[in-house]
Design a protein around this motif. Sequence first.
Motif, PDB file in Angstrom:
ATOM      1  N   THR A  41      50.821  -0.663  25.343  1.00 55.13           N
ATOM      2  CA  THR A  41      50.669  -0.651  26.608  1.00 55.13           C
ATOM      3  C   THR A  41      50.315  -2.162  26.960  1.00 55.13           C
ATOM      4  N   ASN A  42      50.854  -2.908  28.329  1.00 53.37           N
ATOM      5  CA  ASN A  42      50.461  -4.097  28.711  1.00 53.37           C
ATOM      6  C   ASN A  42      50.942  -5.321  27.652  1.00 53.37           C
ATOM      7  N   THR A  43      51.637  -4.896  26.885  1.00 54.25           N
ATOM      8  CA  THR A  43      52.121  -5.699  25.456  1.00 54.25           C
ATOM      9  C   THR A  43      53.290  -6.611  25.611  1.00 54.25           C
ATOM     10  N   SER A  44      53.346  -7.804  25.328  1.00 51.62           N
ATOM     11  CA  SER A  44      54.679  -8.339  25.359  1.00 51.62           C
ATOM     12  C   SER A  44      55.308  -8.464  23.923  1.00 51.62           C
ATOM     13  N   LEU A  45      56.621  -7.827  24.224  1.00 49.72           N
ATOM     14  CA  LEU A  45      57.337  -7.364  22.932  1.00 49.72           C
ATOM     15  C   LEU A  45      58.722  -8.274  23.029  1.00 49.72           C
ATOM     16  N   ASN A  46      58.837  -9.196  23.754  1.00 47.77           N
ATOM     17  CA  ASN A  46      60.126 -10.055  23.977  1.00 47.77           C
ATOM     18  C   ASN A  46      60.495 -10.517  22.661  1.00 47.77           C
ATOM     19  N   THR A  47      62.052  -9.929  22.273  1.00 47.67           N
ATOM     20  CA  THR A  47      63.009 -10.311  21.266  1.00 47.67           C
ATOM     21  C   THR A  47      62.372  -9.610  19.723  1.00 47.67           C
ATOM     22  N   ALA A  48      61.591  -8.752  20.110  1.00 46.47           N
ATOM     23  CA  ALA A  48      60.888  -8.012  18.987  1.00 46.47           C
ATOM     24  C   ALA A  48      62.032  -7.122  18.509  1.00 46.47           C
ATOM     25  N   ASN A  49      62.065  -6.668  17.303  1.00 52.96           N
ATOM     26  CA  ASN A  49      63.061  -6.013  16.347  1.00 52.96           C
ATOM     27  C   ASN A  49      62.479  -4.367  16.096  1.00 52.96           C
ATOM     28  N   PHE A  50      62.947  -3.515  16.666  1.00 49.71           N
ATOM     29  CA  PHE A  50      62.614  -2.071  16.058  1.00 49.71           C
ATOM     30  C   PHE A  50      63.724  -1.259  15.791  1.00 49.71           C
ATOM     31  N   GLU A  51      64.461  -1.753  14.973  1.00 49.00           N
ATOM     32  CA  GLU A  51      65.695  -1.155  14.300  1.00 49.00           C
ATOM     33  C   GLU A  51      65.201  -0.146  13.187  1.00 49.00           C
ATOM     34  N   ASN A  52      65.819   1.129  13.523  1.00 50.24           N
ATOM     35  CA  ASN A  52      65.497   2.293  12.799  1.00 50.24           C
ATOM     36  C   ASN A  52      63.944   2.526  12.647  1.00 50.24           C
ATOM     37  N   THR A  53      63.260   2.251  13.773  1.00 52.67           N
ATOM     38  CA  THR A  53      61.901   2.510  14.043  1.00 52.67           C
ATOM     39  C   THR A  53      61.645   3.939  14.766  1.00 52.67           C
ATOM     40  N   ASN A  54      60.731   4.757  14.166  1.00 52.13           N
ATOM     41  CA  ASN A  54      60.273   5.983  14.878  1.00 52.13           C
ATOM     42  C   ASN A  54      59.430   5.588  16.000  1.00 52.13           C
ATOM     43  N   LEU A  55      59.786   5.743  17.336  1.00 47.20           N
ATOM     44  CA  LEU A  55      58.886   5.600  18.319  1.00 47.20           C
ATOM     45  C   LEU A  55      58.892   6.891  19.161  1.00 47.20           C
ATOM     46  N   GLU A  56      58.896   7.933  18.442  1.00 48.51           N
ATOM     47  CA  GLU A  56      58.797   9.223  18.965  1.00 48.51           C
ATOM     48  C   GLU A  56      57.452   9.550  19.868  1.00 48.51           C
ATOM     49  N   ASN A  57      57.267   9.861  21.051  1.00 47.54           N
ATOM     50  CA  ASN A  57      56.038  10.000  21.783  1.00 47.54           C
ATOM     51  C   ASN A  57      55.469   8.614  21.961  1.00 47.54           C
ATOM     52  N   THR A  58      55.962   7.585  21.932  1.00 44.20           N
ATOM     53  CA  THR A  58      55.340   6.388  22.038  1.00 44.20           C
ATOM     54  C   THR A  58      55.258   5.972  23.572  1.00 44.20           C
ATOM     55  N   ASN A  59      54.072   5.228  23.932  1.00 43.43           N
ATOM     56  CA  ASN A  59      53.694   4.806  25.356  1.00 43.43           C
ATOM     57  C   ASN A  59      53.839   3.094  25.364  1.00 43.43           C
ATOM     58  N   LEU A  60      55.156   2.867  25.925  1.00 44.38           N
ATOM     59  CA  LEU A  60      55.550   1.539  26.064  1.00 44.38           C
ATOM     60  C   LEU A  60      55.331   0.908  27.290  1.00 44.38           C
ATOM     61  N   ASN A  61      54.471   1.732  28.557  1.00 44.30           N
ATOM     62  CA  ASN A  61      54.480   1.387  29.657  1.00 44.30           C
ATOM     63  C   ASN A  61      53.612   0.083  30.180  1.00 44.30           C
ATOM     64  N   ASN A  62      54.217  -0.451  31.253  1.00 39.96           N
ATOM     65  CA  ASN A  62      53.667  -1.849  31.722  1.00 39.96           C
ATOM     66  C   ASN A  62      53.796  -3.227  30.666  1.00 39.96           C
ATOM     67  N   SER A  63      54.764  -2.832  29.741  1.00 43.87           N
ATOM     68  CA  SER A  63      55.112  -3.730  28.831  1.00 43.87           C
ATOM     69  C   SER A  63      56.242  -4.643  29.204  1.00 43.87           C
ATOM     70  N   VAL A  64      56.332  -5.916  28.494  1.00 46.27           N
ATOM     71  CA  VAL A  64      57.435  -6.885  28.521  1.00 46.27           C
ATOM     72  C   VAL A  64      58.303  -6.525  27.282  1.00 46.27           C
ATOM     73  N   ILE A  65      59.636  -5.960  27.403  1.00 45.64           N
ATOM     74  CA  ILE A  65      60.144  -5.727  26.264  1.00 45.64           C
ATOM     75  C   ILE A  65      61.838  -6.173  26.425  1.00 45.64           C
ATOM     76  N   ASN A  66      61.815  -7.356  26.929  1.00 48.50           N
ATOM     77  CA  ASN A  66      63.085  -7.957  27.121  1.00 48.50           C
ATOM     78  C   ASN A  66      63.769  -8.561  25.962  1.00 48.50           C
ATOM     79  N   PHE A  67      64.869  -8.310  25.662  1.00 48.93           N
ATOM     80  CA  PHE A  67      65.926  -8.753  24.603  1.00 48.93           C
ATOM     81  C   PHE A  67      65.540  -7.900  23.361  1.00 48.93           C
TER      82      PHE A  67
END
Length: 519
Positions: free
Chosen positions: A405-431
């Motif tokens: 949460t509240n994390t900047s993930l701009n241009t991050a790469n989550f290919e083939n990543t397991n994000l099951e039940n993950t909380n990405l609220n209030n974050s910056v996940i552009n591109f």
Amino acid sequence: MDVNKLQTWLWPSITGIAIIGSFILIYTANKKLREETVRDNILISKVLLQLIYASISLAIGIYCLNHAMKLGFEQNLTAYIAIIGGIPTIYLWIIRERKKEQDLKNKDIELNNKKIELNQIKIAELNKIYVDAINQFYSKEQFLAGAYALSGLIEDWMQLETFSSSDFINNTTKIEQISSIIFSKFQSKKHNILFSRLVSRIVQKLIYFSLKRNNWDERMEIPWQQYNLSGIDLSNMNLSNYTFSKVRFNNAKFENSILKNVGFVDSNITNANFKNTRLENAEFRNTSAQNMDFRNSNLSGAKILKSNFSASNFYSSHLENITINNSSLNDTNLNGCNLKNATINNSSIQKSELNRVVLCYANILHSNLYNSKFNHAKMSEIVIDQTIMGAAVLIGANLKGAIMTNTSLNTANFENTNLENTNLNNSVINFVKFSNANLTNASIKDSDTFKTTLFLKSLKLIEVNLIQLKDMYILNNNNTRLIINRKIEKRLKQEKQLSSNNDTFKLTELDIHILENSQ
């Protein structure tokens, strides 16, 4: 005068006078013993005579009491003799025991004085040897012999007994003085293998001596800041529980050493080698430690506080329960490390390698992990908050149940990543790229998702709103982009009973099927 009347008052009077007199004599004898500081034979004889008189008086008193009160005690001469001799005998026994104690004390004092005398003789001998050793040490031909002689002197001063705090101060001053002389030549003579080994052993002896003294009333603080021991080799040693303060150990070697519970405070250990070293619960505070080699080491429970570990190598190290606060680990190799339950706060780990690390249940707060690599990392149940992870690469990582949460993930790469039940609220996940990622039951509520790339099939049960769906770059099975037009928007609003585009909802398999067939 009537004899009966005479006996009526005579026997009790004699009894009272005799008993009272005996107690007075005993009291005055005891008082005399207490008041006299010198207990010579004359005093002892006087007290003994007084106690004999007291015993005779007590015997007469008991005899008269028995006769006056008709108590019926057997008038046995042996009993009265025992009464008369009992008190003086006890007194003589006490005097004898006290004399034994005094003799023992005198022997201890005599022995202690003898030890002090021998100690003074030993000190005089050491001072003479010191002068000869110094002359050898500063001679080119006899340098090494002088170094060994000085090393032996250090041991001798360590083994000297101390009889007062001033003795301890004098001994430790001598130890520091001789150590300083030897260490002053280390940088110019460290190419000499024998001298280098000798210096390493002296450092070990100083540490052991300091740890030993710390259990006593006195304490020896080694002034490491005065010595430049860069490049020293302390490999294969056990230096546990010692705190190095203000040391200059850059380029030092601690390979295969045991350093449990050690501390490095305000120190410089840049380029040092800690490979295969045990550093459980160690603490690094205000320490410069760039380009360190910690490969295959154990730093479980360690603390890195306000320190710089940039460009260091922690490959395959144990870092469970480690605490990293206000520190820099930029360009660091953490590949294959175990950071389970780690706490990272207000720290920078930019451009670092964390491939295949274990970060389960770790806490990363207020930190900077920009452009770091977490490929195939195990990060389930991790908590990441108010952290910069822009351009981070997490290909194939497992972040099941993670909170980011509240994390900047701009241009991050989550290919083939397991994000099951993950909380990405209030974050910056552009591109961001979520290609082939598993986002089942994930939540991106109130997050920026502009041009974030993911596959439609990975949106199963994800919590989103219509604005986010419009911003994201959603790919169909045929890799064409899904366009959320007004028709789809209207249908989803009806299906999910949404009042506005900001209302969040979970995408079910039916919704995904609708989106797939709406193009």
